[in-house]
Structure formats: C-alpha cells, structure tokens
Motif scaffolding. Structure first.
Motif, PDB file in Angstrom:
ATOM      1  N   ALA A 181       0.819  -1.210   0.000  1.00 41.45           N
ATOM      2  CA  ALA A 181       0.000   0.000   0.000  1.00 41.45           C
ATOM      3  C   ALA A 181       0.854   1.262   0.000  1.00 41.45           C
ATOM      4  O   ALA A 181       0.396   2.324  -0.438  1.00 41.45           O
ATOM      5  CB  ALA A 181      -0.932   0.002   1.214  1.00 41.45           C
ATOM      6  N   GLY A 182       2.100   1.137   0.471  1.00 42.23           N
ATOM      7  CA  GLY A 182       2.982   2.289   0.555  1.00 42.23           C
ATOM      8  C   GLY A 182       3.905   2.440  -0.629  1.00 42.23           C
ATOM      9  O   GLY A 182       3.524   2.909  -1.698  1.00 42.23           O
ATOM     10  N   GLU A 183       5.152   2.005  -0.453  1.00 43.02           N
ATOM     11  CA  GLU A 183       6.187   2.233  -1.468  1.00 43.02           C
ATOM     12  C   GLU A 183       5.891   1.535  -2.795  1.00 43.02           C
ATOM     13  O   GLU A 183       6.144   2.089  -3.873  1.00 43.02           O
ATOM     14  CB  GLU A 183       7.539   1.761  -0.917  1.00 43.02           C
ATOM     15  CG  GLU A 183       8.738   2.188  -1.745  1.00 43.02           C
ATOM     16  CD  GLU A 183       8.941   3.705  -1.760  1.00 43.02           C
ATOM     17  OE1 GLU A 183       9.761   4.173  -2.580  1.00 43.02           O
ATOM     18  OE2 GLU A 183       8.280   4.414  -0.971  1.00 43.02           O
ATOM     19  N   PHE A 184       5.342   0.323  -2.727  1.00 42.92           N
ATOM     20  CA  PHE A 184       5.037  -0.437  -3.944  1.00 42.92           C
ATOM     21  C   PHE A 184       4.059   0.347  -4.839  1.00 42.92           C
ATOM     22  O   PHE A 184       4.306   0.527  -6.034  1.00 42.92           O
ATOM     23  CB  PHE A 184       4.443  -1.789  -3.560  1.00 42.92           C
ATOM     24  CG  PHE A 184       4.253  -2.749  -4.700  1.00 42.92           C
ATOM     25  CD1 PHE A 184       5.225  -3.692  -5.005  1.00 42.92           C
ATOM     26  CD2 PHE A 184       3.101  -2.733  -5.468  1.00 42.92           C
ATOM     27  CE1 PHE A 184       5.054  -4.585  -6.051  1.00 42.92           C
ATOM     28  CE2 PHE A 184       2.913  -3.618  -6.515  1.00 42.92           C
ATOM     29  CZ  PHE A 184       3.904  -4.550  -6.808  1.00 42.92           C
ATOM     30  N   MET A 185       2.952   0.815  -4.249  1.00 43.89           N
ATOM     31  CA  MET A 185       1.955   1.548  -5.030  1.00 43.89           C
ATOM     32  C   MET A 185       2.481   2.910  -5.465  1.00 43.89           C
ATOM     33  O   MET A 185       2.127   3.412  -6.538  1.00 43.89           O
ATOM     34  CB  MET A 185       0.672   1.712  -4.216  1.00 43.89           C
ATOM     35  CG  MET A 185      -0.090   0.422  -3.990  1.00 43.89           C
ATOM     36  SD  MET A 185      -0.472  -0.486  -5.509  1.00 43.89           S
ATOM     37  CE  MET A 185      -1.519   0.715  -6.364  1.00 43.89           C
ATOM     38  N   ARG A 186       3.335   3.505  -4.643  1.00 45.13           N
ATOM     39  CA  ARG A 186       3.909   4.802  -5.029  1.00 45.13           C
ATOM     40  C   ARG A 186       4.709   4.657  -6.327  1.00 45.13           C
ATOM     41  O   ARG A 186       4.573   5.471  -7.255  1.00 45.13           O
ATOM     42  CB  ARG A 186       4.813   5.346  -3.923  1.00 45.13           C
ATOM     43  CG  ARG A 186       5.352   6.745  -4.232  1.00 45.13           C
ATOM     44  CD  ARG A 186       6.481   7.137  -3.310  1.00 45.13           C
ATOM     45  NE  ARG A 186       7.672   6.337  -3.528  1.00 45.13           N
ATOM     46  CZ  ARG A 186       8.509   6.494  -4.559  1.00 45.13           C
ATOM     47  NH1 ARG A 186       8.267   7.410  -5.486  1.00 45.13           N
ATOM     48  NH2 ARG A 186       9.571   5.735  -4.674  1.00 45.13           N
ATOM     49  N   ILE A 187       5.532   3.619  -6.396  1.00 44.86           N
ATOM     50  CA  ILE A 187       6.344   3.417  -7.597  1.00 44.86           C
ATOM     51  C   ILE A 187       5.447   3.086  -8.788  1.00 44.86           C
ATOM     52  O   ILE A 187       5.660   3.581  -9.899  1.00 44.86           O
ATOM     53  CB  ILE A 187       7.378   2.294  -7.367  1.00 44.86           C
ATOM     54  CG1 ILE A 187       8.331   2.668  -6.224  1.00 44.86           C
ATOM     55  CG2 ILE A 187       8.171   2.036  -8.640  1.00 44.86           C
ATOM     56  CD1 ILE A 187       9.283   1.566  -5.831  1.00 44.86           C
ATOM     57  N   LEU A 188       4.435   2.247  -8.551  1.00 46.05           N
ATOM     58  CA  LEU A 188       3.497   1.912  -9.633  1.00 46.05           C
ATOM     59  C   LEU A 188       2.853   3.176 -10.198  1.00 46.05           C
ATOM     60  O   LEU A 188       2.771   3.361 -11.416  1.00 46.05           O
ATOM     61  CB  LEU A 188       2.402   0.977  -9.113  1.00 46.05           C
ATOM     62  CG  LEU A 188       2.589  -0.535  -9.239  1.00 46.05           C
ATOM     63  CD1 LEU A 188       1.318  -1.246  -8.819  1.00 46.05           C
ATOM     64  CD2 LEU A 188       2.972  -0.952 -10.650  1.00 46.05           C
ATOM     65  N   ASN A 189       2.384   4.038  -9.310  1.00 41.72           N
ATOM     66  CA  ASN A 189       1.712   5.264  -9.749  1.00 41.72           C
ATOM     67  C   ASN A 189       2.667   6.217 -10.443  1.00 41.72           C
ATOM     68  O   ASN A 189       2.318   6.854 -11.439  1.00 41.72           O
ATOM     69  CB  ASN A 189       1.054   5.957  -8.548  1.00 41.72           C
ATOM     70  CG  ASN A 189      -0.096   5.154  -7.975  1.00 41.72           C
ATOM     71  OD1 ASN A 189      -0.750   4.400  -8.686  1.00 41.72           O
ATOM     72  ND2 ASN A 189      -0.352   5.306  -6.680  1.00 41.72           N
ATOM     73  N   ASP A 190       3.888   6.335  -9.911  1.00 41.29           N
ATOM     74  CA  ASP A 190       4.868   7.264 -10.490  1.00 41.29           C
ATOM     75  C   ASP A 190       5.305   6.822 -11.884  1.00 41.29           C
ATOM     76  O   ASP A 190       5.567   7.654 -12.754  1.00 41.29           O
ATOM     77  CB  ASP A 190       6.091   7.386  -9.578  1.00 41.29           C
ATOM     78  CG  ASP A 190       5.815   8.198  -8.321  1.00 41.29           C
ATOM     79  OD1 ASP A 190       4.731   8.803  -8.238  1.00 41.29           O
ATOM     80  OD2 ASP A 190       6.679   8.224  -7.424  1.00 41.29           O
ATOM     81  N   LEU A 229      14.599  -3.056  -7.880  1.00 40.61           N
ATOM     82  CA  LEU A 229      13.868  -4.234  -8.344  1.00 40.61           C
ATOM     83  C   LEU A 229      12.881  -3.869  -9.445  1.00 40.61           C
ATOM     84  O   LEU A 229      12.697  -4.610 -10.412  1.00 40.61           O
ATOM     85  CB  LEU A 229      13.129  -4.889  -7.170  1.00 40.61           C
ATOM     86  CG  LEU A 229      13.956  -5.738  -6.210  1.00 40.61           C
ATOM     87  CD1 LEU A 229      13.107  -6.166  -5.006  1.00 40.61           C
ATOM     88  CD2 LEU A 229      14.502  -6.978  -6.912  1.00 40.61           C
ATOM     89  N   PHE A 230      12.248  -2.718  -9.303  1.00 36.64           N
ATOM     90  CA  PHE A 230      11.302  -2.272 -10.325  1.00 36.64           C
ATOM     91  C   PHE A 230      12.021  -1.967 -11.639  1.00 36.64           C
ATOM     92  O   PHE A 230      11.462  -2.160 -12.715  1.00 36.64           O
ATOM     93  CB  PHE A 230      10.547  -1.028  -9.850  1.00 36.64           C
ATOM     94  CG  PHE A 230       9.195  -1.332  -9.261  1.00 36.64           C
ATOM     95  CD1 PHE A 230       8.057  -1.339 -10.049  1.00 36.64           C
ATOM     96  CD2 PHE A 230       9.068  -1.626  -7.913  1.00 36.64           C
ATOM     97  CE1 PHE A 230       6.813  -1.622  -9.508  1.00 36.64           C
ATOM     98  CE2 PHE A 230       7.825  -1.914  -7.360  1.00 36.64           C
ATOM     99  CZ  PHE A 230       6.690  -1.916  -8.160  1.00 36.64           C
TER     100      PHE A 230
END
Length: 313
Positions: A181-190, A229-230
């Motif tokens: 919900a935090g860093e993972f989604m932030r990177i996805l959105n960015d 990783l992304f």
C-alpha cells in the motif's frame, strides 16, 4: 454499488472496466419523494456517465434540482438527460412521456432462451472468488482491517499478487500489505506501470520485505532496493550486496559515530540537556546521514540517549 459492479465485471474477465476508454458506462435513474412517502414520482435518466465522480455529481445535482422543482410547486418531466461535467449540470437530450418511448417490445431476432438448473450450477462452479468473498477472507485469514482488505481486492491482479507474496514471506501479512500500500503503489503510480507487468515477482517482493523485517536492511534501504527491483528485477539480496545497503548493528561503529556527532554539535547537546528532548530526532537524522542510513535505528537511539544523559554528569 457501481464500484462493486465494475469490480465483479473485471474479476470475471467480462471487460477491462476502463471507463475512460468507454468500455463501461453507467446510467443513473433519479427520482425524489418526501421522506416517509411511498409515492413513486417521475424519474429521469442520466445517460453515458463515464466515471464514478461523474455518476455521483450528476445524481446529486438531479436530487437537488428535482427537490427544488417540487418545493416550488413545479412538475418534473420524464426525460433523458446528459451530464455536462465542466459546468456541473444536467442537460435535456429528449423527452420520454410514455413507456413506449423506451421502445419496450419483443426482439424478433432473439429466440427464447431456456436455461436448466444444471447448466446454471455448472457455470456457478466455474466462477472465481468474487471481491466481497475475497475481502472477507483477507480479513479473517490475514488479520487485515476491512479497508486494507478492500484496497487489495479492488483489483484481482493486486489481490493475487498479495496472496503470492504473503504465502512466501516470513513477515506478517499486515507487513506485506503495508509495503504494498505504501512504497510499492507509489512506484506503480509514479511509473504508470500495471501490476501485471511489473518486473518484481511476488517472491522477490516477499524476500525484500523479510530483509527489512529481519533488520538486515533499514526501511529506507528497503525503498532503495525496491526501486532497483522495479528497474531491473532480480534478487533483492544481491541488490543489497551490490549497493552496500546492509544495516549496521555494530555498536562500536555506531558509538563512534554518535560521539563524533555530539562533539561536533555542542549547541544542540546543550538544548537537549536543558529539556528540549525533541531534538533527539535531529540527532537521529545526523546519525542516519553519517552512516548513509545503514545504522540500526534502535541501536542508534539507545546509544544516543546514553551518550547524551552521560553529559549531564
């Protein structure tokens, strides 16, 4: 209700549910009546709403518009309306005074369709777990809050990713959710990436979360590793090694850093000793900066407090 309909359609693979692309639209039928009344009053139909926001705004506008008409003694006309999202108003498209205006008549090219109970049960058995059932299971099985579970089940691919990661992680499911919900989604959105196309496998993501939980790396280092990783996928442990992100718990090294920072900042030390204990967080930031975020924050805080208190004597 509309969000649940969309989620069900997406879970079943009926369509993508991308309202901005026109694959799904909603049409709201709105009528109002006095509270407690059973009277069925004239309704209007608002056509081709292409977002949940437009649906909510259009319905609310119509409720208020019709209420004002009735309160002023006017009459609401049965008609089809459009929604002007820029002006925030409904606009008349055509009137529908009688039922036949809706073209209610049998379709001659469609033969009668007879469905047996057996056929229905066969189809029912092929259905995937739907959003509401999955949400309830995530709450009971993983101990998540209802809002956390609803976030994860909002997209089938997101729910599937979480389950695979949670199954592999030694960390609690709540921790896996927190990172998603935090860093993972932030990177996805960015990056504008889709969950189905990310280079980070659920297994690698679980391994990364475990590295933070086990204090092999700090939370900030975990964010750096996740970004890598992304970009290129791979093994999080290897990325930690390549980028020298491993957390330092060596008290000797951290103690030396703490003593040096306190010696270089006598003014701040004096403020702490006079009662400004909130400055401890500033010192923690200095330690993190000096060690490039690799010092175990719990060890650093303990050593800082001891070193500061020792200066009272």
């Amino acid at each position: 209700y509309a969000a649940k309909v969309r989620a069900i359609l997406r879970y079943l693979g009926v369509n993508s549910g991308d309202m901005e692309k026109g694959v799904l639209r909603f049409e709201a039928n709105v009528s109002v009546r006095p509270a407690g009344s059973d009277e069925l009053r004239t309704r209007v139909e608002i056509k081709n709403l292409n977002s949940f926001r437009a649906l909510a705004r259009a319905a609310q506008y119509e409720i208020e518009r019709q209420t004002k008409i009735y309160e002023s003694g006017g009459v609401v006309l049965q008609e089809t309306l459009g929604w002007d999202d820029v002006r925030g108003v409904t606009t008349s498209q055509r009137s529908k005074e009688d039922a036949h205006d809706y073209r209610y008549f049998p379709e001659p090219d469609l033969p009668p369709l007879k469905l047996t109970d057996e056929w229905v049960e066969t189809i029912r058995g092929r259905l995937p777990e739907l959003p509401e059932a999955k949400t309830a299971r995530f709450v009971s099985d993983f101990g998540l809050t209802l809002s956390d579970a609803r976030f994860l089940t909002s997209e089938r691919a997101l729910a599937d990713y979480f389950e695979r990661a949670a199954a592999k992680a030694k960390s609690p499911a709540k921790t896996v959710h927190s990172w998603m919900a935090g860093e993972f989604m932030r990177i996805l959105n960015d990056t504008g990436a889709d969950i189905q196309d990310v280079t980070v496998s659920p297994e690698s993501f679980a391994a990364l979360v475990d590295l933070v939980t086990d204090k092999v790396i700090s939370g900030n280092a975990g964010k750096v590793a996740l970004n890598e990783l992304f970009k290129r996928g791979g093994d999080p442990a290897q990325i930690v090694k390549e980028k020298n992100l491993a957390q330092v718990s060596d008290t000797g090294f951290i103690q030396e850093t703490v003593e040096r920072i306190l010696a270089e900042n006598p003014k701040e030390v004096a403020q702490y000793l006079k009662g400004k204990e909130t400055i401890l967080q500033w010192f923690m930031g200095q330690v993190a900066r000096a060690t490039k975020g690799k010092a175990d924050p719990n060890v650093a805080k303990e050593l800082l407090v001891k070193a500061l208190e020792a200066r009272r004597e």
